[in-house]
Design a protein around this motif. Structure first.
Motif, PDB file in Angstrom:
ATOM      1  N   GLU A  95     -11.269   5.070  -1.590  1.00  0.00           N
ATOM      2  CA  GLU A  95     -10.428   4.409  -2.582  1.00  0.00           C
ATOM      3  C   GLU A  95     -11.249   3.805  -3.714  1.00  0.00           C
ATOM      4  OE1 GLU A  95      -6.362   1.857  -2.635  1.00  0.00           O
ATOM      5  OE2 GLU A  95      -7.707   1.503  -0.980  1.00  0.00           O
ATOM      6  N   GLU A  96     -12.528   4.147  -3.726  1.00  0.00           N
ATOM      7  CA  GLU A  96     -13.412   3.560  -4.729  1.00  0.00           C
ATOM      8  C   GLU A  96     -12.979   3.942  -6.155  1.00  0.00           C
ATOM      9  OE1 GLU A  96     -16.326   1.202  -6.121  1.00  0.00           O
ATOM     10  OE2 GLU A  96     -15.789   1.372  -4.027  1.00  0.00           O
ATOM     11  N   PRO A 155      -9.899   5.883  -8.196  1.00  0.00           N
ATOM     12  CA  PRO A 155      -8.638   6.633  -8.203  1.00  0.00           C
ATOM     13  C   PRO A 155      -8.793   7.942  -8.971  1.00  0.00           C
ATOM     14  CG  PRO A 155      -8.313   4.381  -8.914  1.00  0.00           C
ATOM     15  CD  PRO A 155      -9.778   4.604  -8.864  1.00  0.00           C
ATOM     16  N   ILE A 173      -7.862  10.006 -11.466  1.00  0.00           N
ATOM     17  CA  ILE A 173      -7.022  10.052 -12.672  1.00  0.00           C
ATOM     18  C   ILE A 173      -7.815  10.635 -13.832  1.00  0.00           C
ATOM     19  CG2 ILE A 173      -5.462   8.148 -12.163  1.00  0.00           C
ATOM     20  CD1 ILE A 173      -7.379   6.346 -13.696  1.00  0.00           C
ATOM     21  N   LEU A 199      -9.662  -3.206  -5.763  1.00  0.00           N
ATOM     22  CA  LEU A 199     -10.449  -2.114  -5.178  1.00  0.00           C
ATOM     23  C   LEU A 199     -11.657  -2.716  -4.452  1.00  0.00           C
ATOM     24  CD1 LEU A 199     -10.443   0.482  -8.094  1.00  0.00           C
ATOM     25  CD2 LEU A 199      -9.639   0.928  -5.794  1.00  0.00           C
ATOM     26  N   ARG A 236      -6.082  -1.335  -6.390  1.00  0.00           N
ATOM     27  CA  ARG A 236      -6.023  -0.248  -5.409  1.00  0.00           C
ATOM     28  C   ARG A 236      -4.997   0.807  -5.823  1.00  0.00           C
ATOM     29  NH1 ARG A 236      -8.334  -1.234  -0.148  1.00  0.00           N
ATOM     30  NH2 ARG A 236      -9.303  -3.289  -0.136  1.00  0.00           N
ATOM     31  N   THR A 237      -5.155   1.997  -5.297  1.00  0.00           N
ATOM     32  CA  THR A 237      -4.286   3.106  -5.729  1.00  0.00           C
ATOM     33  C   THR A 237      -2.821   2.889  -5.314  1.00  0.00           C
ATOM     34  OG1 THR A 237      -5.050   4.257  -3.788  1.00  0.00           O
ATOM     35  CG2 THR A 237      -6.014   4.935  -5.864  1.00  0.00           C
ATOM     36  N   TYR A 278      -1.408   4.196 -10.350  1.00  0.00           N
ATOM     37  CA  TYR A 278      -1.804   4.982 -11.518  1.00  0.00           C
ATOM     38  C   TYR A 278      -0.838   6.122 -11.867  1.00  0.00           C
ATOM     39  CZ  TYR A 278      -5.920   2.236 -10.761  1.00  0.00           C
ATOM     40  OH  TYR A 278      -6.760   1.170 -10.589  1.00  0.00           O
TER      41      TYR A 278
END
Lengths: 165, 372
Positions: free
Chosen positions: A142-143, A145, A147, B162, B169-170, B270
């Motif tokens: 999860e460091e 994302p 995108i 994060l 966080r995602t 996101y």
């Protein structure tokens, strides 16, 4: 006319701010950890855990039942917490029922309440401590994302001219 | 004296092609999907409660002649930023939802103002501009959420940040406010859960829209929507009216996204906003709306038909091909297809009206010439 419109707008903004402030107070969530654990040394005295404690919290479906050295939790919205505690101090004792209201500090998410110390009438610092969760192991997935490359071109944007050559 | 209009089957078909197409799709897919009526009804009512508010936010810009507001995604982003703050501050339940709505207002107004001003610079191209604005503001949103939150903007809780210490966080967990609106008053006649509070909020917005149409500003918007030049000649500040319509739409879209996400219970930080505009616009068009005309009835019909298709298509896909993904592809294909179809039909209608107008003018001139 313009002054009146300005006043109405300012009043609307003030109303929104006030409503927001009220929401921040009444909606502040806390997790209360209820401990039935012995306090071994508070000003040279020991406060022993109870044989059994049954706690009823308004809004919670189930009664919280704690044996010796056990912990359970309840959630609470707002700055006051009410519970009905039924205590059996020692085996064979008659249960004692107490209604308890607590004022919760705004800045604490998780609050540990030690029941033997609370019911002994000790000051707040003896029975209330902040619950600080242990740091979670880092999840490297999860460091970053995923995108920014919606067109799936990767690093090759076809702008360097090497493909043409 | 009222003129009685004779029924024209071709006109009816042309005006209601999309809803009719969807009714046929749903009627074919429903038996294949093998769903009980109770389950289907439950799903539709749930989706109505969470989606209608978002779609209603599209009506006011259509009234002002600005077409389908793809820029509503900006409001969705504002709603999501507000939800991140509320989650971090640990404000739970309905107060959390109300606070998120209040926090989203200044952000939505700012984004709506920017969007409205840009749309005034590109009159007649509002939809494509709104669509491109999503990408532009989406980049800003990522900058704020990925780099500024936690480093410049304080984020307290590690569960929101994060692991590297900054950025969000995602997935943002909204468990503390999950379905708090839906469950407050939720009778279950025949096993169908009805989120009464959501429907009350929707009813209030519908009443607001009906009332707003009759106000001076609402009348101005309709005048601007019909003909900008005539409206300007009548003394209406066209640019200001258009900006206000986009701001109102963006603010409502922010509220709608918050209602939508509290129902789901979490959101992808996101990506949650990316499809919002597309699906809302598709649902509105499925309900029989067009680029220049939409009503509250179109919103309700659209949500029912579009989401019935959403529910039955994957299961019908399994029944027909053995693969649920076919249904998934189908519903995405239909969403984009219906928008394309609506835009093409709008253009055809516009050209036909223009040529008919030209023909009438030519005939009038000819008759005038003969008389002379």
């Amino acid at each position: 006319m313009k002054k009146k419109a300005l006043l109405i707008r300012l009043a609307a903004v003030a109303l929104c701010v006030a409503l927001g402030a009220v929401m921040m107070v009444v909606g502040r969530g806390h997790t209360i950890y209820l401990d039935n654990k012995t306090i071994e040394d508070y000003q040279g005295q020991e406060y022993k855990s109870f044989e059994r404690v049954n706690i009823t919290v308004p809004g919670e479906d189930e009664v919280i039942k704690l044996a010796k050295r056990e912990r359970d939790m309840a959630t609470c919205m707002g700055q006051s917490f009410h519970m009905t505690v039924e205590v059996i101090e020692k085996k064979g004792d008659e249960p004692r029922v107490e209604e308890i209201d607590l004022k919760l500090p705004y800045n604490m998410d998780g609050i540990i309440v030690n029941l033997p110390a609370l019911l002994a009438g000790l000051p707040e610092e003896a029975w209330m401590t902040e619950f600080i969760p242990a740091p979670e192991p880092e999840d490297s997935s999860e460091e970053e994302p995923n995108i920014g490359d919606e067109f799936g071109m990767g690093e090759d944007l076809g702008m360097e001219g090497d493909a043409v050559a | 004296m009222k003129m009685k209009k004779s029924f024209n089957g071709f006109d009816f078909l042309q005006n209601n092609l999309v809803p009719l197409m969807f009714i046929i799709i749903c009627v074919i897919c429903y038996p294949l999907a093998d769903l009980s009526p109770g389950h289907l009804l439950n799903e539709i009512v749930n989706r109505m409660g969470r989606n209608i508010f978002l779609i209603l936010s599209l009506l006011i810009p259509i009234m002002a002649g600005m077409g389908l507001n793809f820029g509503m995604t900006l409001g969705a982003m504002a709603g999501q930023i507000a939800l991140i703050f509320v989650t971090d501050w640990q404000i739970w339940g309905i107060p959390g939802v109300v606070l998120a709505m209040l926090l989203s207002i200044p952000l939505s107004v700012l984004l709506g103002l920017m969007c409205g001003k840009l749309m005034n610079m590109a009159k007649g191209r509002e939809m494509i501009l709104g669509y491109m604005m999503n990408y532009f503001v989406g980049g800003l949103y990522q900058l704020v959420v990925l780099f500024l939150m936690g480093s410049v903007i304080p984020i307290i809780h590690a569960s929101v940040r994060l692991p590297r210490g900054f950025g969000i966080r995602t997935t943002v967990n909204l468990t503390s406010m999950r379905q708090c609106l839906d469950n407050l008053i939720a009778p279950r006649p025949y096993g169908v859960k009805i989120p009464v509070l959501n429907f009350i909020i929707i009813a209030v917005l519908c009443l607001f829209i009906i009332w707003f149409r009759r106000t001076k500003l609402g009348q101005d918007m309709r005048a601007v929507g019909q003909d900008m030049e005539v409206a300007r000649a009548a003394g209406i500040n066209v640019d200001r009216t258009r900006i206000i319509s986009i701001i109102i739409s963006t603010v409502f879209a922010g509220f709608g996204q918050i209602i939508y996400l509290q129902n789901l219970g979490n959101f992808a930080t996101y990506t949650a906003h990316t499809q919002t505009g597309m699906f809302c616009i598709a649902a509105l068009l499925v309900g029989g709306a067009s680029v220049e005309k939409a009503s509250i009835g179109n919103v309700f019909l659209g949500v029912i038909l579009f989401h019935t298709m959403f529910i039955v298509a994957p299961r019908a896909g399994i029944a027909i091909t053995g693969d649920a993904m076919i249904g998934e592809y189908f519903r995405v294909f239909v969403s984009y297809g219906v928008i394309t179809l609506a835009l093409v039909m709008y253009e055809i209608k516009k050209r036909r009206a223009k040529s008919q107008g030209g023909a009438l003018l030519a005939q009038a001139q000819k008759e005038g010439g003969v008389q002379a």
